[in-house]
Design an enzyme around this catalytic site. Structure first.
Site, short mmCIF file in Angstrom:
data_model
loop_
_atom_site.label_atom_id
_atom_site.label_comp_id
_atom_site.label_asym_id
_atom_site.label_seq_id
_atom_site.Cartn_x
_atom_site.Cartn_y
_atom_site.Cartn_z
N HIS A 148 -11.78 -2.22 6.48
CA HIS A 148 -11.83 -3.40 5.60
C HIS A 148 -12.13 -4.66 6.41
O HIS A 148 -11.68 -5.75 6.06
CB HIS A 148 -10.52 -3.56 4.82
CG HIS A 148 -10.15 -2.35 4.05
ND1 HIS A 148 -10.98 -1.78 3.12
CD2 HIS A 148 -9.02 -1.58 4.06
CE1 HIS A 148 -10.39 -0.71 2.59
NE2 HIS A 148 -9.22 -0.57 3.14
N VAL A 180 -5.07 -2.98 4.76
CA VAL A 180 -5.29 -2.23 5.99
C VAL A 180 -4.00 -1.45 6.29
O VAL A 180 -2.92 -2.04 6.35
CB VAL A 180 -5.62 -3.18 7.16
CG1 VAL A 180 -5.79 -2.40 8.45
CG2 VAL A 180 -6.88 -3.98 6.82
N HIS A 181 -4.14 -0.14 6.46
CA HIS A 181 -2.95 0.72 6.53
C HIS A 181 -2.39 0.75 7.94
O HIS A 181 -2.42 1.76 8.65
CB HIS A 181 -3.30 2.12 6.03
CG HIS A 181 -3.81 2.09 4.62
ND1 HIS A 181 -4.58 3.09 4.07
CD2 HIS A 181 -3.68 1.14 3.65
CE1 HIS A 181 -4.87 2.76 2.82
NE2 HIS A 181 -4.35 1.60 2.55
N ASN A 213 -6.80 -3.49 -4.63
CA ASN A 213 -8.03 -2.85 -5.13
C ASN A 213 -7.72 -1.55 -5.87
O ASN A 213 -8.47 -1.16 -6.77
CB ASN A 213 -9.01 -2.59 -3.99
CG ASN A 213 -8.42 -1.82 -2.84
OD1 ASN A 213 -7.41 -2.25 -2.28
ND2 ASN A 213 -9.00 -0.70 -2.49
N HIS A 259 -3.75 -9.40 -1.17
CA HIS A 259 -3.94 -8.01 -0.77
C HIS A 259 -4.83 -7.88 0.47
O HIS A 259 -4.47 -7.24 1.44
CB HIS A 259 -4.49 -7.19 -1.92
CG HIS A 259 -4.56 -5.73 -1.59
ND1 HIS A 259 -3.43 -4.99 -1.29
CD2 HIS A 259 -5.61 -4.89 -1.45
CE1 HIS A 259 -3.79 -3.75 -1.00
NE2 HIS A 259 -5.10 -3.66 -1.08
N TYR A 306 -1.99 4.53 -6.20
CA TYR A 306 -3.16 5.29 -5.72
C TYR A 306 -3.54 6.41 -6.70
O TYR A 306 -4.13 7.40 -6.31
CB TYR A 306 -2.94 5.85 -4.30
CG TYR A 306 -3.01 4.77 -3.25
CD1 TYR A 306 -1.95 3.88 -3.07
CD2 TYR A 306 -4.15 4.60 -2.46
CE1 TYR A 306 -2.03 2.86 -2.12
CE2 TYR A 306 -4.23 3.59 -1.52
CZ TYR A 306 -3.16 2.72 -1.36
OH TYR A 306 -3.25 1.72 -0.44
N ASP A 333 0.83 -1.21 0.00
CA ASP A 333 0.00 0.00 0.00
C ASP A 333 0.87 1.26 0.00
O ASP A 333 0.63 2.18 0.79
CB ASP A 333 -0.95 -0.01 1.20
CG ASP A 333 -1.84 -1.24 1.21
OD1 ASP A 333 -1.32 -2.35 1.40
OD2 ASP A 333 -3.06 -1.11 0.99
FE LIG Z 1 -6.19 -1.87 -0.59
#
Ligand SMILES: [Fe+2]
Length: 469
Positions: free
Chosen positions: A328, A356-357, A233, A318, A199, A167
């Site tokens: 999520h 998940v960040h 995603n 992912h 992104y 991410d």
């Molecule tokens: Fe993602």
């Protein structure tokens, strides 16, 4: 155990306010590392990390990945902005100096009102193991030279080190993450990237210029060591309202993977062997139900893994299956239901996910006993199961996942909402050292770590072992 260097980067030290009030519950730990949470913002287009290389039609966004199943081939990719130019790659080993050449293919694509540059992909095959190669692209106008080192031959007690990034995006924090990875004294020889690259889709009309800037930003690493790609995603880029109905169009044009070498039929799920490891990449955003191509492939794939050849079995995906953040939440659940019993049967060592960040590490657990009527549907300790690690903390502009489910599930060993990266350092057939580095610390500081014991060769419970520090 590593000697930890507490040298501190002064520019990051100012961010830290108060340190480490830790909440511990049943062996589970939620870090309360407190930081000055500033808004995560993308680097502006005129940032130095996005600068164009000098010269007419100079190749940019150079990146490499493994090009076959065993590690004797490399896919070299680059973009030329003005014209296609030469599709040739010149390459030579440090030892022989004899220059060889390979020829690639050129791709372009349109996305709404954006037209890509000339995207080159060239596979270099029949390389020698454990050898440094130089390669040159952009022949004819503004050539640029880079280098990489091929992995050792697949084998039982072959040390090899992977970096782990997920991410990433292109914010100021992303740049700190990449710098920390590069400066880590135990830096990997290849990166396992768990999805969500640029992104660009956060911009109006998914402005694909931000795919180009991401390629230039990451080139300082991707041109020199292979990044093993997983689709997230943010790679889907499905925007029917502006006529963009081909999912993954920018991603699949820009980032090629050797999926055919593992008899996959799509670039979103595939496998490679690299040194002592067998790496299976799964697709959270492609069909995975019974009878689907991915399901059929994975069903055939697991029995092919020979732990006497590649002792370490690693899965990348992912969307995490075990995630105790309020972000999520349970998105990975349907895939878990489909595949978890195979992970236990074939004794996967570790699963790395992003999405998940934040960072989280689980115990070895499984939840595969449920059969609709027996009510047995809780995670239980299982020494045949993988450790699940969420490493979606690369630093993208969406910011950190700070909100967690409470109480912390007992299977969750450690969780913390900080940006960072990790290292998976395989020592031999039995031991691998995992460490997680947060961006707020110095380059050599480990915020979490674990000695992994191989599930096939040394299936001892790591968490109750006296070998841990
Ligand atoms: Fe993602």
């Amino acid at each position: 155990m590593r000697v930890v260097d507490f040298s501190f980067s002064a520019s990051f030290a100012v961010l830290i306010l108060v340190l480490n009030v830790v909440e511990v519950c049943n062996g589970s730990e939620t870090s309360r590392f407190v930081r000055n949470v500033e808004k995560t913002v993308d680097m502006p287009l005129d940032s130095d990390v996005f600068a164009l290389p000098p010269g007419y039609n100079a190749p940019q966004q150079v990146h490499i990945t493994q090009g076959d199943h065993e590690g004797k081939a490399v896919i070299v990719s680059w973009v030329t902005p003005n014209e296609a130019g030469s599709n040739k790659v010149l390459y030579w080993s440090e030892k022989s100096k004899l220059k060889k050449q390979a020829f690639g293919k050129v791709y372009t694509y349109k996305f709404y009102n954006y037209t890509s540059g000339y995207i080159h992909h060239c596979t270099i095959s029949n390389l020698k193991y454990n050898t440094k190669y130089f390669y040159e692209v952009g022949i004819g106008y503004s050539p640029r030279t880079f280098w990489f080192v091929t992995p050792p031959e697949v084998g039982l007690d072959v040390p090899y080190t992977f970096g782990l990034i997920g991410d990433l995006g292109q914010s100021f924090d992303s740049n700190i993450t990449l710098t920390h990875y590069e400066q880590n004294p135990h830096k990997g020889k290849a990166v396992l990237f768990v999805g969500d690259l640029s992104y660009a889709d956060n911009y109006p009309f998914h402005d694909n210029v931000r795919w180009d800037t991401w390629g230039r930003f990451t080139e300082r690493s991707t041109a020199y060591q292979p990044w093993i790609w997983t689709a997230g995603n943010h790679e889907i880029d499905f925007v029917p309202e502006i006529g963009e109905t081909e999912p993954f169009k920018p991603y699949t044009n820009r980032y090629h993977v050797p999926y055919k070498a593992s008899e996959s039929t799509a670039p979103f799920w595939y496998s490679i062997k690299r040194g002592p490891s067998y790496i299976i990449v799964l697709a959270s955003y492609s069909a995975y139900g019974k009878y689907t191509p991915q399901y059929k492939w994975l069903e055939m794939e697991f029995p092919k893994v020979n732990r006497s050849e590649t002792p370490w079995l690693i899965v990348l995906m992912h969307s995490p299956w075990y995630n105790s953040y309020n972000y999520h939440y349970m998105e990975g659940e349907t895939m878990r239901v489909m595949y978890e019993s195979w992970f236990v049967k074939y004794k996967v060592d570790v699963v790395f996910a992003g999405h998940v960040h934040a960072y989280e590490r689980s115990q070895r657990i499984s939840n595969i006993a449920y059969n609709i009527v027996n009510g047995r549907c809780v995670p239980v300790k299982d020494q045949s199961a993988p450790v699940y690690i969420t490493i979606g903390d690369g630093g993208n502009l969406e910011g950190l996942a700070t909100n967690m489910t409470e109480p912390q599930p007992s299977y969750s060993v450690y969780r913390e909402a900080s940006f960072g990266h990790a290292i998976f350092d395989i020592k031999n057939r039995t031991h691998a050292y995992f460490s997680w580095n947060r961006n707020h610390d110095g380059y050599a500081v480990e915020a979490d770590s674990l000695w992994f014991f191989n599930r096939h060769w040394y299936p001892v419970d790591e968490l109750s072992s006296s070998e841990q520090k």
